[in-house]
Design a protein around this motif. Structure first.
Motif, mmCIF file in Angstrom:
data_model
loop_
_atom_site.group_PDB
_atom_site.id
_atom_site.type_symbol
_atom_site.label_atom_id
_atom_site.label_comp_id
_atom_site.label_asym_id
_atom_site.label_seq_id
_atom_site.Cartn_x
_atom_site.Cartn_y
_atom_site.Cartn_z
ATOM 1 N N ALA A 59 0.862 -1.177 0.000
ATOM 2 C CA ALA A 59 0.000 0.000 0.000
ATOM 3 C C ALA A 59 0.905 1.235 0.000
ATOM 4 O O ALA A 59 1.811 1.349 0.831
ATOM 5 N N GLU A 61 2.354 4.830 0.685
ATOM 6 C CA GLU A 61 2.264 5.631 1.915
ATOM 7 C C GLU A 61 1.484 6.933 1.750
ATOM 8 O O GLU A 61 0.872 7.413 2.688
ATOM 9 N N PRO A 64 -3.666 6.643 -2.509
ATOM 10 C CA PRO A 64 -4.531 5.462 -2.416
ATOM 11 C C PRO A 64 -4.313 4.515 -3.599
ATOM 12 O O PRO A 64 -5.180 4.342 -4.456
ATOM 13 N N PHE A 122 -5.721 -6.631 1.586
ATOM 14 C CA PHE A 122 -5.395 -5.357 2.246
ATOM 15 C C PHE A 122 -4.976 -4.280 1.257
ATOM 16 O O PHE A 122 -5.557 -3.196 1.238
ATOM 17 N N PRO A 123 -3.958 -4.523 0.421
ATOM 18 C CA PRO A 123 -3.612 -3.450 -0.515
ATOM 19 C C PRO A 123 -4.748 -3.138 -1.496
ATOM 20 O O PRO A 123 -4.947 -1.985 -1.876
ATOM 21 N N LYS A 125 -7.942 -3.243 -0.840
ATOM 22 C CA LYS A 125 -8.887 -2.379 -0.114
ATOM 23 C C LYS A 125 -8.321 -0.966 0.018
ATOM 24 O O LYS A 125 -9.029 0.019 -0.188
ATOM 25 N N HIS A 126 -7.040 -0.855 0.349
ATOM 26 C CA HIS A 126 -6.376 0.447 0.478
ATOM 27 C C HIS A 126 -6.528 1.269 -0.803
ATOM 28 O O HIS A 126 -6.755 2.475 -0.761
ATOM 29 N N ALA A 127 -6.403 0.601 -1.944
ATOM 30 C CA ALA A 127 -6.446 1.278 -3.243
ATOM 31 C C ALA A 127 -7.847 1.332 -3.846
ATOM 32 O O ALA A 127 -8.013 1.841 -4.949
ATOM 33 N N HIS A 128 -8.843 0.808 -3.140
ATOM 34 C CA HIS A 128 -10.236 0.818 -3.613
ATOM 35 C C HIS A 128 -10.398 0.084 -4.945
ATOM 36 O O HIS A 128 -11.254 0.443 -5.756
#
Length: 175
Positions: A59, A61, A64, A122-123, A125-128
């Motif tokens: 993800a 920093e 997104p 996780f990544p 979701k972080h990046a939609h």
């Protein structure tokens, strides 16, 4: 998919090129050919002389999106993060381990000969990232964006935003 494997400043292949890729319900997606070629060229070789086919995903920093890179760059990044942790030492002089905690959150995913891999949740979701992922090479690594998120993110270079809109139109994708 446009792009080519170029040589970077350190004599290693640069991540150049881009591609809009469909993501299936399990999170499987293919790395576009130009980026996959650079990933393979930058990857270490195993005992059999073949490239070790793993991509490191993290993800980003500040944005997104997901940062993707090879195992050798992961080792370089760890050295950079350790130096940054020492530069940002705590009052007692000890390295700021929080720099490492944030910077070392990553996943190593195997990919097949067509570049397909499973994007971890996780990544993603972080990046939609939903049904579409836009891959974009930025030299030492590449980024993976949800197209709508990239278009809506302030500070994104207008050429990159226009490129995403063009790729969506070419594929007749309506977000």
């Amino acid at each position: 998919m446009p792009g080519a494997v170029g040589v970077g400043v350190a004599g290693r292949s640069s991540y150049r090129g881009y591609g809009l890729q469909q993501v299936d319900e399990k999170g499987r997606v293919a790395i576009p050919a130009p980026l996959r070629a650079a990933l393979l060229a930058r990857s270490p070789t195993g005992d059999d002389g073949k490239a070790v086919t793993f991509v490191v995903l993290q993800a980003h920093e500040r944005h997104p999106c997901i940062r993707g890179y090879d195992l050798d760059f992961a080792a370089e990044r760890e050295v950079e993060l350790e130096a940054l942790a020492r530069q940002n030492a705590l009052a007692d002089g000890s390295p700021d381990d929080d720099v490492l905690r944030g910077g070392m959150v990553s996943d190593e995913q195997p990919f097949d000969t067509s570049g397909r891999f499973v994007m971890p949740s996780f990544p993603r979701k972080h990046a939609h990232i939903g049904k579409w992922a836009f891959f974009h090479g930025v030299g030492r690594y590449f980024e993976i964006w949800d197209p709508a998120t990239l278009i809506a993110t302030p500070g994104i270079h207008p050429n990159v935003r226009a490129l995403v809109e063009h790729e969506l139109a070419e594929r007749k994708v309506v977000l």
